[in-house]
Design an enzyme around this catalytic site. Sequence first.
Site, short mmCIF file in Angstrom:
data_model
loop_
_atom_site.label_atom_id
_atom_site.label_comp_id
_atom_site.label_asym_id
_atom_site.label_seq_id
_atom_site.Cartn_x
_atom_site.Cartn_y
_atom_site.Cartn_z
N LYS A 45 15.65 -5.29 3.90
CA LYS A 45 15.24 -4.57 2.69
C LYS A 45 16.13 -4.96 1.51
O LYS A 45 17.27 -5.35 1.69
CB LYS A 45 15.32 -3.07 2.97
CG LYS A 45 14.63 -2.19 1.96
CD LYS A 45 14.71 -0.73 2.40
CE LYS A 45 13.92 0.18 1.46
NZ LYS A 45 14.37 0.14 0.08
N SER A 70 5.87 4.23 -3.40
CA SER A 70 6.72 4.23 -4.58
C SER A 70 8.13 4.61 -4.13
O SER A 70 8.59 5.73 -4.35
CB SER A 70 6.19 5.23 -5.62
OG SER A 70 7.00 5.25 -6.76
N LEU A 73 13.19 1.23 -4.53
CA LEU A 73 14.26 0.29 -4.16
C LEU A 73 15.52 0.98 -3.64
O LEU A 73 16.64 0.55 -3.90
CB LEU A 73 14.60 -0.61 -5.35
CG LEU A 73 13.46 -1.51 -5.85
CD1 LEU A 73 13.82 -2.13 -7.19
CD2 LEU A 73 13.15 -2.59 -4.83
N CYS A 130 11.16 -6.80 -10.22
CA CYS A 130 11.93 -5.75 -10.86
C CYS A 130 11.90 -5.90 -12.39
O CYS A 130 11.87 -7.01 -12.91
CB CYS A 130 13.39 -5.81 -10.40
SG CYS A 130 13.56 -5.73 -8.61
N LYS A 165 10.23 -14.35 -3.74
CA LYS A 165 9.09 -13.51 -3.38
C LYS A 165 8.29 -13.24 -4.64
O LYS A 165 8.66 -12.40 -5.47
CB LYS A 165 9.57 -12.21 -2.73
CG LYS A 165 8.46 -11.41 -2.06
CD LYS A 165 9.06 -10.25 -1.28
CE LYS A 165 8.01 -9.56 -0.44
NZ LYS A 165 8.61 -8.46 0.36
#
Length: 209
Positions: A45, A70, A73, A130, A165
Amino acid sequence: MNKLKHTLFGLEFKNPVWTASGTFSYGLEVAKIYDLSLLGAIVVKGLSLKPRKGNMPERIVETPAGMLNSIGLQNPGVDYFINETLPKLKEYDTKIFANVFGEDEDEYLAVAERLDKADGVHGLELNVSCPNVKKGGIAFGTDPEVLYNLVYKMKKITKKPLLVKLSPNVSNILDTADACVSAGADGLVLINTLLGVAIDVERENQFLS
């Protein structure tokens, strides 16, 4: 003879089965029910420079077409991962890739620098979905020029394989993919989370804010 064994980025993998970052946490949570050594690689992660609590509940909602999340992060921070989680992951016979994200270029580079020195991390995966807080909140992965600059600088920081990614939330993913390759990315990962919304018709509001 293991016919699934193969070499990528100069690394030998026992098979092509990798976990996707974000869906397998940090691996240790699943180790109680599954032998991690059977995997070709674990992609953990996302990791930021400092710990993040993530979003308040509710974080997940089921829809007729699938599931929306949601999470925000949430993570313990890169130093905790290196000092506490990584030593336990290294006990398993598999490759470990660390997912990296940040709110600006400096944070990305700081996290990458720490992970580059960490024994047991075989490669990095760059989360570019992000928002860039220094560029008005636009996601790194939606602007080819911004993305190129980030990947180029990341390659200067780390000698380990760097995968990007890609964000699917763009008009033409070929543009961002080309920017990554031109900047020196070792590989591309398809894809990060698709944007979506689920409406609660009774409350006249969306389920996840």
